[in-house]
Design an enzyme around this catalytic site. Structure first.
Site, PDB file in Angstrom:
ATOM      1  NE  ARG A 252      37.293  46.275  46.869  1.00 38.28           N
ATOM      2  CZ  ARG A 252      37.570  46.092  45.574  1.00 38.28           C
ATOM      3  NH1 ARG A 252      38.571  46.762  45.013  1.00 38.28           N
ATOM      4  NH2 ARG A 252      36.895  45.232  44.857  1.00 38.28           N
TER       5      ARG A 252
ATOM      6  CE1 TYR B 225      36.784  45.872  40.215  1.00 38.72           C
ATOM      7  CE2 TYR B 225      35.963  47.417  41.861  1.00 38.72           C
ATOM      8  CZ  TYR B 225      36.949  46.565  41.403  1.00 38.72           C
ATOM      9  OH  TYR B 225      38.085  46.399  42.133  1.00 38.72           O
TER      10      TYR B 225
ATOM     11  CD  GLU C 107      43.523  49.122  40.836  1.00 40.47           C
ATOM     12  OE1 GLU C 107      43.291  49.066  42.055  1.00 40.47           O
ATOM     13  OE2 GLU C 107      42.852  48.529  39.989  1.00 40.47           O
TER      14      GLU C 107
ATOM     15  NE  ARG D 267      44.664  50.531  45.750  1.00 38.99           N
ATOM     16  CZ  ARG D 267      44.655  49.229  46.013  1.00 38.99           C
ATOM     17  NH1 ARG D 267      45.419  48.732  46.966  1.00 38.99           N
ATOM     18  NH2 ARG D 267      43.898  48.407  45.321  1.00 38.99           N
TER      19      ARG D 267
ATOM     20  CD  GLU E 111      43.530  45.131  46.633  1.00 38.69           C
ATOM     21  OE1 GLU E 111      44.461  45.592  45.948  1.00 38.69           O
ATOM     22  OE2 GLU E 111      42.350  45.122  46.248  1.00 38.69           O
TER      23      GLU E 111
ATOM     24  CD  GLU F   6      41.472  50.903  45.091  1.00 39.98           C
ATOM     25  OE1 GLU F   6      41.074  50.362  46.138  1.00 39.98           O
ATOM     26  OE2 GLU F   6      41.950  50.281  44.140  1.00 39.98           O
TER      27      GLU F   6
ATOM     28  CG  HIS G  85      37.425  49.768  39.293  1.00 39.44           C
ATOM     29  ND1 HIS G  85      37.521  49.204  38.054  1.00 39.44           N
ATOM     30  CD2 HIS G  85      38.322  49.120  40.061  1.00 39.44           C
ATOM     31  CE1 HIS G  85      38.437  48.247  38.071  1.00 39.44           C
ATOM     32  NE2 HIS G  85      38.938  48.186  39.289  1.00 39.44           N
TER      33      HIS G  85
HETATM   34  O1  EZ4 Z   1      40.500  45.776  38.861  1.00 40.41           O
HETATM   35  O2  EZ4 Z   1      43.142  43.651  39.864  1.00 40.41           O
HETATM   36  O3  EZ4 Z   1      41.600  47.336  43.825  1.00 40.41           O
HETATM   37  N1  EZ4 Z   1      41.532  46.413  43.097  1.00 40.41           N
HETATM   38  C1  EZ4 Z   1      41.098  46.443  41.848  1.00 40.41           C
HETATM   39  C2  EZ4 Z   1      41.231  45.151  41.067  1.00 40.41           C
HETATM   40  C3  EZ4 Z   1      41.617  45.417  39.619  1.00 40.41           C
HETATM   41  C4  EZ4 Z   1      42.223  44.210  38.982  1.00 40.41           C
HETATM   42  C5  EZ4 Z   1      42.890  44.609  37.677  1.00 40.41           C
HETATM   43  O4  EZ4 Z   1      43.779  43.664  37.255  1.00 40.41           O
HETATM   44  O5  EZ4 Z   1      40.656  47.468  41.392  1.00 40.41           O
HETATM   45  O6  EZ4 Z   1      40.079  44.396  41.152  1.00 40.41           O
HETATM   46 CO    CO Z   2      41.309  49.155  42.673  1.00 40.03          CO
END
Ligand code: EZ4
Ligand code: CO
Length: 412
Positions: free
Chosen positions: A147, A159, A272, A293, A349, A246, A222
């Protein structure tokens, strides 16, 4: 056998983890992961105050019945706290069933469908040279899928990019283990979608030029884009052949993915933060995503995620289970057993846990040539050292959050 004891263990080796430990009348134990990053104690209370009293005296063998009882019996359904708690019970009962049978859990799920699980790691850098170093470092660690997250010109903190070395990893920069991110208040990051959209295609072009066409590359948006922005990014990234993009938009508005899909063939991964098969229903039935996810830990356990993935299989949608370090070694083991057994496994992952975490959770998985395997210990193959866990008390920790230049809170 009946369940004699159920304990909730909150420990913070490198980071916080919530673990449920169930003991049967004849002394077998099972572990379940209930970690909900930044809201850990809410799940501790849900389990200890409301679920543990319901488990005592129940038949350990009735996994499906216990799941339905906890889900339907509570009246209040779904949501991350509830589903993490149910997940922990489900995992612990599968662990016990495996130990009772003398088999690893993946055998109980139908046996291995493959020899190992392709896993991806997280490379990041504030600029291209740092990013290239991080990609090379991951390749040296054995990763065969990576990634890519980078800094964006003009933004200070973004992030997925580490800004300082982590003690837990011998000085390696890790965004998920920065002491600065574990303060008593959440860290503020900044965001500008237009700058990001301008910058990212060039990053992928540079990475492809440096590392060639073979390496599977992933990226996490994100939840930050609007549908039309996500469509634009997906289209711009097509020449670089991503394994997936993603969380391109916030998952609440699922219809948004129809618009994204109309404009791009970049594969999409979502979920997720989703908790049940109902959250995935339209995404799967309308084939709006390519990868699920969901994590075992946040989707209500092995039983519930397996049903979701079996449903996804009918639409050629594959697994891409969430596996950051806030999924504990128990949750990771559950993901590996499930991933090994299902036919529609896509990728797993995998971010390595720190040394302290590995000392609390004794694990039997293997990591060789970029592939994970859960091992062949009966059950999930993870044991928790309670004394070791006791050395690391809970520490209040929040995820960071985002503001735009004018101060508006943005999706994180
Ligand atoms: O923000 O695990 O794909 N992974 C992510 C992570 C999430 C954190 C949240 O608890 O987006 O970094
Ligand atoms: Co994520």
């Amino acid at each position: 056998m009946t369940i004699d004891k159920a304990e909730v263990i909150l420990t913070s080796p490198d980071r916080n983890f919530v673990t449920l430990k169930i003991t049967t009348a004849d002394g077998l134990t099972g572990l379940g992961d209930a970690t909900l990053n930044g809201r850990e104690r809410a799940v501790v209370s849900y389990l200890a105050d409301h679920v543990v009293p319901l488990l005592l005296g129940r038949d350990e063998s009735r996994i499906e019945d216990t799941w339905q009882f906890l889900y339907r019996g509570a009246y209040w359904r779904r949501g991350p706290v509830t589903m993490a708690a149910i997940a922990a019970v489900d995992m612990a009962l599968w662990d016990i069933k495996g130990k009772r049978a003398g088999m690893p859990v993946y055998q109980l799920l139908g046996g291995a469908s493959r020899t190992g699980l392709l896993a991806y790691g997280h490379a990041s850098g504030k600029d291209l040279p740092e990013l290239f170093d991080s990609v090379r470092d991951h390749q040296e660690q054995g990763y065969r899928a990576i990634r890519i997250q980078t800094g964006v010109p003009g933004l200070k903190a973004v992030y997925g990019i580490a800004s300082q070395a982590s003690d837990a990893f011998g000085g390696e920069a890790r965004y998920d283990h920065e002491p600065a991110r574990r303060g008593s208040l959440p860290m503020e990051e900044d965001w500008d979608t237009r700058s990001y959209l301008r910058h990212l295609p060039g990053v992928f072009e540079a990475v492809r030029n440096e590392f060639g066409p073979e390496l599977p590359l992933l990226h996490d948006g994100h939840h930050r884009m609007t549908p039309i922005e996500a469509a634009k990014l997906g289209k711009a990234l097509e020449p670089y052949d991503l394994f997936w993009l993603e969380d391109c938009t916030p998952a609440e508005n699922q219809e948004a993915l129809r618009l994204v899909r109309r404009h791009t063939t970049t594969p999409l991964a979502i979920g997720e933060i989703l908790n049940t098969v109902w959250d995935f229903k339209d995404l799967i039935r309308e084939q709006l995503i390519d990868y699920v996810r969901g994590a075992v830990t946040h989707m209500g356990g092995i039983s519930a995620l397996k049903k979701t993935l079996d449903y996804a299989a009918m639409f050629q949608i594959k697994s891409g289970m969430h596996g950051p370090t806030d999924i504990s070694p128990v949750g990771m083991a559950a993901a590996m057993h499930l991933g090994l057994a299902i036919h529609n496994f896509g990728i797993q992952e995998y971010m390595r846990h720190g040394a302290k975490t590995d000392s609390v959770f004794r694990q039997s998985f293997t990591w060789e040539n970029g592939m994970l395997h859960p091992g062949d210990e009966p059950g999930l193959g993870v044991e928790l050292d309670v004394d070791e866990a006791g050395k690391y008390p809970y520490e209040q920790a929040y995820l960071p959050y985002n503001r735009l230049a004018d101060g508006t809170v943005h999706d994180w």
